[in-house]
Design a protein around this motif. Structure first.
Motif, PDB file in Angstrom:
ATOM      1  N   VAL A 144       0.866  -1.172   0.000  1.00 56.64           N
ATOM      2  CA  VAL A 144       0.000   0.000   0.000  1.00 56.64           C
ATOM      3  C   VAL A 144       0.904   1.223   0.000  1.00 56.64           C
ATOM      4  O   VAL A 144       1.829   1.328   0.815  1.00 56.64           O
ATOM      5  CB  VAL A 144      -0.927   0.018   1.239  1.00 56.64           C
ATOM      6  N   ALA A 145       0.661   2.127  -0.941  1.00 56.04           N
ATOM      7  CA  ALA A 145       1.421   3.374  -1.029  1.00 56.04           C
ATOM      8  C   ALA A 145       0.444   4.541  -0.953  1.00 56.04           C
ATOM      9  O   ALA A 145      -0.683   4.459  -1.444  1.00 56.04           O
ATOM     10  CB  ALA A 145       2.198   3.433  -2.341  1.00 56.04           C
ATOM     11  N   PHE A 146       0.880   5.631  -0.311  1.00 60.91           N
ATOM     12  CA  PHE A 146       0.014   6.804  -0.179  1.00 60.91           C
ATOM     13  C   PHE A 146       0.856   8.065  -0.059  1.00 60.91           C
ATOM     14  O   PHE A 146       2.056   8.006   0.226  1.00 60.91           O
ATOM     15  CB  PHE A 146      -0.942   6.663   1.018  1.00 60.91           C
ATOM     16  N   ARG A 147       0.212   9.188  -0.317  1.00 65.74           N
ATOM     17  CA  ARG A 147       0.860  10.497  -0.224  1.00 65.74           C
ATOM     18  C   ARG A 147       0.047  11.378   0.716  1.00 65.74           C
ATOM     19  O   ARG A 147      -1.169  11.482   0.583  1.00 65.74           O
ATOM     20  CB  ARG A 147       0.953  11.158  -1.598  1.00 65.74           C
ATOM     21  N   LEU A 148       0.705  12.002   1.680  1.00 69.38           N
ATOM     22  CA  LEU A 148       0.087  12.937   2.606  1.00 69.38           C
ATOM     23  C   LEU A 148       0.620  14.334   2.317  1.00 69.38           C
ATOM     24  O   LEU A 148       1.820  14.498   2.081  1.00 69.38           O
ATOM     25  CB  LEU A 148       0.417  12.562   4.057  1.00 69.38           C
ATOM     26  N   GLU A 149      -0.275  15.321   2.312  1.00 72.79           N
ATOM     27  CA  GLU A 149       0.118  16.712   2.082  1.00 72.79           C
ATOM     28  C   GLU A 149      -0.530  17.600   3.131  1.00 72.79           C
ATOM     29  O   GLU A 149      -1.654  17.340   3.561  1.00 72.79           O
ATOM     30  CB  GLU A 149      -0.326  17.186   0.694  1.00 72.79           C
TER      31      GLU A 149
END
Length: 155
Positions: A134-139
């Motif tokens: 699982v890959a994700f991006r937080l901003e």
């Protein structure tokens, strides 16, 4: 009958005294619950708290993807596009359990910071005999600088 009023102590007996600016005498600031999210990581190197932030979000994200948590609980922590990706992954059953006894086991969360206000992370998830990533991006977004998930992938 005579009622006597006694003066109450000005400070709580279990709290440390504070100065006018909110510091205790040692000069430390009081810890706010979102203090862990306040630090901005430097470019290309995760900040001291970005790893903890990514690990906490990865745990909640995997719970949603496996069906242990409703996806609506992450709605305020995702952007519109990120929630759309998350909802489609849930509908497609990206992280299906093999049986009720299969509990997801998360490996170490690998994170990096491509910009001061962004963290990209991935984690390996073991579900019984199957392995997923699982890959994700937080901003950081908005005037308060709240962290939001803007992209999610699972394989």
């Amino acid at each position: 009958m005579t009622v006597r009023f006694t003066a109450r102590p000005t400070a709580h007996p279990h709290r440390r005294p504070r100065d006018a600016d909110g510091c205790d005498p040692a000069g430390r600031r009081p810890r706010h619950p979102r203090a862990a999210c306040a630090a901005s990581p430097g470019p290309d190197s995760p900040g001291p708290d970005s790893g903890a932030l990514a690990a906490r979000f990865a745990h909640r994200l995997v719970e949603v993807l496996t069906g242990a948590r409703p996806s609506g609980q992450l709605m305020r922590h995702t952007s519109l596009a990120g929630y759309g990706q998350l909802a489609s992954l849930v509908r497609a059953g990206a992280l299906r359990r093999g049986g009720p006894a299969d509990r997801p086991r998360l490996g170490p969360v690998h994170d990096r910071s491509p910009a001061p206000d962004a963290v990209e992370a991935c984690v390996r998830v073991d579900l019984g005999r199957r392995h997923h990533v699982v890959a994700f991006r937080l901003e950081q977004r908005g005037p308060a600088g709240q962290w939001q998930c803007t992209a999610v992938e699972a394989r």
